[in-house]
Design an enzyme around this catalytic site. Structure first.
Site, PDB file in Angstrom:
ATOM      1  N   GLY A   1       0.849  -1.202   0.000  1.00 42.53           N
ATOM      2  CA  GLY A   1       0.000   0.000   0.000  1.00 42.53           C
ATOM      3  C   GLY A   1       0.874   1.238   0.000  1.00 42.53           C
ATOM      4  O   GLY A   1       0.492   2.280   0.540  1.00 42.53           O
TER       5      GLY A   1
ATOM      6  N   LYS B   1      -4.788  -1.215  12.409  1.00 46.70           N
ATOM      7  CA  LYS B   1      -6.192  -1.286  12.775  1.00 46.70           C
ATOM      8  C   LYS B   1      -7.040  -0.773  11.609  1.00 46.70           C
ATOM      9  O   LYS B   1      -6.500  -0.019  10.801  1.00 46.70           O
ATOM     10  CB  LYS B   1      -6.474  -0.492  14.049  1.00 46.70           C
ATOM     11  CG  LYS B   1      -6.439   1.040  13.857  1.00 46.70           C
ATOM     12  CD  LYS B   1      -6.814   1.741  15.118  1.00 46.70           C
ATOM     13  CE  LYS B   1      -8.088   2.517  15.009  1.00 46.70           C
ATOM     14  NZ  LYS B   1      -8.031   3.761  14.232  1.00 46.70           N
TER      15      LYS B   1
ATOM     16  N   LYS C   1      -7.606  17.140  22.631  1.00 42.10           N
ATOM     17  CA  LYS C   1      -7.070  16.735  23.939  1.00 42.10           C
ATOM     18  C   LYS C   1      -7.217  15.231  24.108  1.00 42.10           C
ATOM     19  O   LYS C   1      -8.233  14.652  23.733  1.00 42.10           O
ATOM     20  CB  LYS C   1      -7.846  17.446  25.035  1.00 42.10           C
ATOM     21  CG  LYS C   1      -7.384  17.137  26.434  1.00 42.10           C
ATOM     22  CD  LYS C   1      -7.980  18.106  27.418  1.00 42.10           C
ATOM     23  CE  LYS C   1      -9.279  17.612  28.002  1.00 42.10           C
ATOM     24  NZ  LYS C   1      -9.772  18.444  29.096  1.00 42.10           N
TER      25      LYS C   1
ATOM     26  N   ASP D   1     -13.384   3.271  15.851  1.00 44.39           N
ATOM     27  CA  ASP D   1     -12.228   4.053  15.418  1.00 44.39           C
ATOM     28  C   ASP D   1     -11.318   4.416  16.589  1.00 44.39           C
ATOM     29  O   ASP D   1     -10.097   4.446  16.454  1.00 44.39           O
ATOM     30  CB  ASP D   1     -12.727   5.329  14.717  1.00 44.39           C
ATOM     31  CG  ASP D   1     -11.631   6.048  13.941  1.00 44.39           C
ATOM     32  OD1 ASP D   1     -10.839   5.347  13.284  1.00 44.39           O
ATOM     33  OD2 ASP D   1     -11.559   7.284  14.009  1.00 44.39           O
TER      34      ASP D   1
ATOM     35  N   ALA E   1       0.947   5.421   4.145  1.00 45.61           N
ATOM     36  CA  ALA E   1       2.341   5.239   3.741  1.00 45.61           C
ATOM     37  C   ALA E   1       3.033   6.587   3.574  1.00 45.61           C
ATOM     38  O   ALA E   1       4.129   6.804   4.099  1.00 45.61           O
ATOM     39  CB  ALA E   1       2.404   4.429   2.448  1.00 45.61           C
TER      40      ALA E   1
ATOM     41  N   HIS F   1      -7.934   2.634  21.068  1.00 41.50           N
ATOM     42  CA  HIS F   1      -7.053   3.589  21.762  1.00 41.50           C
ATOM     43  C   HIS F   1      -7.444   3.762  23.244  1.00 41.50           C
ATOM     44  O   HIS F   1      -6.604   3.646  24.136  1.00 41.50           O
ATOM     45  CB  HIS F   1      -7.095   4.961  21.085  1.00 41.50           C
ATOM     46  CG  HIS F   1      -6.690   4.945  19.631  1.00 41.50           C
ATOM     47  ND1 HIS F   1      -5.808   4.036  19.117  1.00 41.50           N
ATOM     48  CD2 HIS F   1      -7.056   5.730  18.586  1.00 41.50           C
ATOM     49  CE1 HIS F   1      -5.642   4.274  17.819  1.00 41.50           C
ATOM     50  NE2 HIS F   1      -6.388   5.291  17.475  1.00 41.50           N
TER      51      HIS F   1
ATOM     52  N   GLU G   1     -11.160  15.645  19.405  1.00 43.82           N
ATOM     53  CA  GLU G   1     -10.506  16.237  18.231  1.00 43.82           C
ATOM     54  C   GLU G   1     -11.281  17.458  17.795  1.00 43.82           C
ATOM     55  O   GLU G   1     -12.505  17.503  17.910  1.00 43.82           O
ATOM     56  CB  GLU G   1     -10.453  15.228  17.078  1.00 43.82           C
ATOM     57  CG  GLU G   1      -9.179  14.419  17.074  1.00 43.82           C
ATOM     58  CD  GLU G   1      -9.093  13.435  15.916  1.00 43.82           C
ATOM     59  OE1 GLU G   1      -8.003  12.899  15.708  1.00 43.82           O
ATOM     60  OE2 GLU G   1     -10.092  13.192  15.236  1.00 43.82           O
TER      61      GLU G   1
END
Ligand code: NDP
Ligand code: BG6
Length: 514
Positions: free
Chosen positions: A36, A169, A364, A256, A42, A261, A237
């Protein structure tokens, strides 16, 4: 050589000895293959990260980089695409030329043996290629993971060096699809060859959690249900889906950000002391935390989706559904707050509040432990709860909100903080990007900061029933305005489970000399 340059060489030499053990072992060739290579990840992350590691002398001496994708590209094309993300200075030009001289590109498809045989011939033709260690990075949509890994295993394995596969992921969409992918990968590679990246595990403050918790006496005795009232893990975000609406709509904020996370950070906050800092000892403890968590209940979740703020100041900020790549009427959440519990001796009854969202009022990411009220208060209710905050980004910091006597002739309590702001304490230290640490870990074979298959299974077990329910029932998310703090119902939920927002204090980043 100047003393400054000599000093830098010594530091790098020492670091490399730490990383690779016997310095002679790094004389073996290494080949880093980017599947990819024409893609977004990438160009924005993988090539720039390889360049930084190369520039800083942290890769084994004989390392070659091979891009692979279907597009008809050349190395100069890749260079042009990556340069804006590589932070180049004038002093870098020779080193940059040397880096790209070690790059090559093969055009091929993802599902045909001939292309992979062509790749294998190329890998063998590189200096030391027959004995080289190989790292295969799948910077690809998950739809092609299975055929690409099958072809790597059948045609491109090194038989005289080690082989490691790095997977991005999302690792599946739910428990079943993730299990299918895991079974497929484990039929081809051993667990110690599979590196599942969650780039939050490469962030400075996330890695600091273990040292902070287990390298200090003071935190251990209070890190439990006796002293902690609730734990809040936040990801916010400023921007929306940014033209990635097509990808995002298929996943939503829970897949997501929250399921990976935030849940990974939760494990590091909640786990017991591992037997050692060995990768599997650490991951064993993380899995134990996950195993003690019940699936998230929809009663403990608030979902949101941002709407435009076309009347806001400056540029109009469009809503999620205004993105032409998002299907009309989509119910995909761009914001979620969920409360989970860990039913073990340490944490029973303590709410862990996970909250994440796009297009909010600030950028944050942080971990916040809110402690209980002081028992037997003698100050007439004027003391606020202590909070220990680990600020992941931006501006890494750890601060402890605490009460002090108001200075002077007063005898009243006042809120202040003990503050450890990285930029004040470590003025000249530049922190590496998360991908730099993680890719270096793959070279070194260190899996501590990667997701093991059993962690993944547990993470999907916790979130799959909720995800299926909201998708089957097409649960409509609550609207919130682009740039706001998210739906107020999320704050009601936090209050309901016991989070106290004093509203009397705001941490301000201390001034630091630059
Ligand atoms: P891209 O959509 O840019 O895809 C990467 C490459 O894969 C493309 O250049 C294309 O190469 C090939 N490709 C695209 N679509 C298909 C398809 N349907 N079938 C076969 N090949 C296809 O993805 P990203 O680079 O954005 O992401 C790669 C991986 O990294 C994904 O798993 C993503 O979830 C993950 N990721 C990405 C992040 C980002 O910031 N971009 C952040 C975190 C994770 P060609 O046509 O030349 O073969
Ligand atoms: C990615 C998500 O994993 O993390 C993105 O797919 C998100 O939606 C990104 O924007 C945030 O990463 P960071 O490092 O910028 O906080």
């Amino acid at each position: 050589m100047s003393s400054e340059a000599l000093n830098r060489c010594e530091i790098i030499g020492q670091l490399r000895r730490e990383l690779y053990g016997d310095p002679l072992s790094s004389h073996k060739a290494h080949i880093f293959i980017i599947f990819g290579a024409s893609g977004d990840l990438a160009k924005k992350k993988i090539y720039p990260t390889l360049w930084w590691l190369y520039r800083d002398g942290l890769l084994p001496n004989e390392t070659y980089f091979v891009g692979y994708a279907r597009s008809n590209l050349t190395v100069p094309d890749i260079k042009t695409a990556c340069l804006p993300h590589m932070k180049i200075t004038d002093a870098d030009s020779d080193c940059l030329a040397a880096f790209f001289s070690k790059n090559s590109y093969i055009c091929g498809s993802y599902d045909d043996a001939t292309s992979f045989n062509k790749l294998q011939v190329h890998l063998l033709s590189l200096p030391g290629g027959a004995e080289a260690n190989r790292l295969f990075y799948l910077a690809l949509p998950p739809t092609v993971y299975q055929c690409v890994t099958t072809n790597i295993s059948a045609h491109c394995i090194s038989h005289k060096g080690w082989n490691r596969v790095i997977v991005e992921k999302p690792f599946g969409r739910d428990l079943q699809s993730s299990q299918e992918l895991s079974c497929h990968l484990s039929s081809l590679f051993k667990e110690d060859q599979i590196f599942r990246i969650d780039h939050y595990l490469g962030k400075e403050m996330v890695q600091n959690l273990m040292v902070l918790r287990f390298g200090n006496r003071i935190f251990g005795p209070i890190w439990n249900r006796n002293s902690v009232s609730c734990v809040v893990l936040t990801f916010k975000e400023l921007f929306g889906t940014h033209g990635r609406g097509g990808y995002f709509d298929d996943f939503g904020i829970i897949r997501d950000v929250m399921q990976n996370h935030l849940l990974q950070i939760l494990c590091l906050v909640a786990m017991d002391t591992p037997a050692s800092t060995n990768s599997d000892d650490v991951r064993d403890e993380k899995v134990k935390v996950l195993k003690r968590m019940a699936p998230v209940s929809s009663a403990d979740v608030v979902l949101g989706q941002y709407v435009g703020d076309v009347k806001g100041e400056g540029q109009a900020r469009f809503g999620y559904l205004d993105d032409p790549t998002v299907p009309a009427g989509s119910c995909t959440p761009t914001f979620a707050t969920a409360v989970v519990y860990i039913q073990n001796e340490r944490w029973d009854g303590v709410p862990f509040i996970l909250r994440c969202g796009k297009a909010l009022n600030e950028r944050k990411a942080e971990v916040r432990l809110q402690f209980t009220d002081v028992p037997g208060d003698i100050f007439g209710g004027r003391c606020q709860r202590n909070e220990l905050v680990m600020r992941v980004q931006p501006d890494e910091a750890i601060y402890l909100k605490m009460m002090t006597k108001r200075p002077g002739v007063y005898f009243s309590p006042e809120e202040t903080e003990l503050d450890f702001t990285y930029k004040s304490r470590y003025k000249n230290v530049e922190l590496p990007d998360a991908y730099e640490r993680l890719i270096l870990d793959v070279f070194c074979g260190n899996q501590m900061h990667f997701v093991r298959s059993d962690e993944l299974r547990e993470a999907w077990r916790i979130f799959t029933p909720l995800l299926h329910k909201i998708e089957q029932e097409k649960t409509a998310p609550l609207s919130y305005t682009y740039g706001s703090r998210g739906p107020i119902e999320a704050y009601d939920l936090m209050r309901r489970v016991g989070f106290h927002y004093g509203g009397t204090y705001k941490w301000v980043q201390p001034h630091y000399a630059t």
